[in-house]
Design an enzyme around this catalytic site. Sequence first.
Site, PDB file in Angstrom:
ATOM      1  N   ASP A   1      22.291  -1.116  28.125  1.00  0.00           N
ATOM      2  CA  ASP A   1      23.169  -2.195  28.562  1.00  0.00           C
ATOM      3  C   ASP A   1      23.981  -1.630  29.720  1.00  0.00           C
ATOM      4  O   ASP A   1      24.046  -0.412  29.916  1.00  0.00           O
ATOM      5  CB  ASP A   1      24.074  -2.611  27.395  1.00  0.00           C
ATOM      6  CG  ASP A   1      25.053  -3.714  27.773  1.00  0.00           C
ATOM      7  OD1 ASP A   1      24.644  -4.652  28.475  1.00  0.00           O
ATOM      8  OD2 ASP A   1      26.223  -3.606  27.377  1.00  0.00           O
TER       9      ASP A   1
ATOM     10  N   ASP B   1      27.346  -1.509  23.815  1.00  0.00           N
ATOM     11  CA  ASP B   1      28.716  -1.528  23.295  1.00  0.00           C
ATOM     12  C   ASP B   1      29.016  -2.741  22.426  1.00  0.00           C
ATOM     13  O   ASP B   1      30.061  -2.783  21.774  1.00  0.00           O
ATOM     14  CB  ASP B   1      29.704  -1.572  24.469  1.00  0.00           C
ATOM     15  CG  ASP B   1      29.646  -2.913  25.201  1.00  0.00           C
ATOM     16  OD1 ASP B   1      30.652  -3.664  25.173  1.00  0.00           O
ATOM     17  OD2 ASP B   1      28.605  -3.231  25.781  1.00  0.00           O
TER      18      ASP B   1
ATOM     19  N   ASP C   1      27.451  -3.231  31.151  1.00  0.00           N
ATOM     20  CA  ASP C   1      28.902  -3.412  31.073  1.00  0.00           C
ATOM     21  C   ASP C   1      29.481  -2.744  29.833  1.00  0.00           C
ATOM     22  O   ASP C   1      29.005  -2.951  28.715  1.00  0.00           O
ATOM     23  CB  ASP C   1      29.240  -4.902  31.092  1.00  0.00           C
ATOM     24  CG  ASP C   1      28.787  -5.562  32.378  1.00  0.00           C
ATOM     25  OD1 ASP C   1      29.035  -4.993  33.446  1.00  0.00           O
ATOM     26  OD2 ASP C   1      28.176  -6.644  32.311  1.00  0.00           O
TER      27      ASP C   1
END
Length: 222
Positions: free
Chosen positions: A8, A184, A10
């Site tokens: 991922d 996250d 961000d």
Amino acid sequence: MKNLAIFDLDNTLINTDSDHTWPQYLMKKGLVDVEYTEAQNEKFYQDYRNGCLNIDEFLKFHLAPLKEYSMEQLAEMHREFMAEFITPNITPMQRMLVDSHKNAGDELLVISSTNEFIITPICHAFGIENVIGTQLEIGSDGRYTGNYYGTPSLKEGKITRLNEWLAARGETLDSYDKVYFYSDSKNDLPLLRHVNEPVAVNPDAELLAEAQEKGWPVLNFK
């Protein structure tokens, strides 16, 4: 047998959310209505964090400014945006994580729900060429139309887009020995549960709880 390292972007490879900071850049430059943009930007960011983002409404808001500028103008704007909002939020440990997989000969891929205009130059700064983000429509005039096409790479959509990417290469997940996915967010639990090497990075509370329950590695770059 080769490994595949999926990231991922961000709050995983960068310690900020590029979808959230791009409107902040536009506001700072005086290119959008500040009061409206700030209110919408915060609403959609909280919706994402709460796992209830309406992707169509968000993309209608987020992509509208892109159609006002040429590709050359947008490229220059992105350089400014990245220098001020993105590069300061990349730590040496995040670069080392990517380099460790690169040096091991692993295939590298970023899958992000953020659109490809924003994420592609950021991924290239890490030396990652395989990039999957929300796909943007380009009109006959060579500008973005403000619309997207295909499946947005959000939640289960990341699995769909990953499978499309693999199929285009004549591959499946079984083509790889280990398939890592670093993220996250609880929004990425579908794909984290889908791979054989899930890793939580800067995890939110829900992801942290599942990582601890299942014994997944947890990294903190903040």
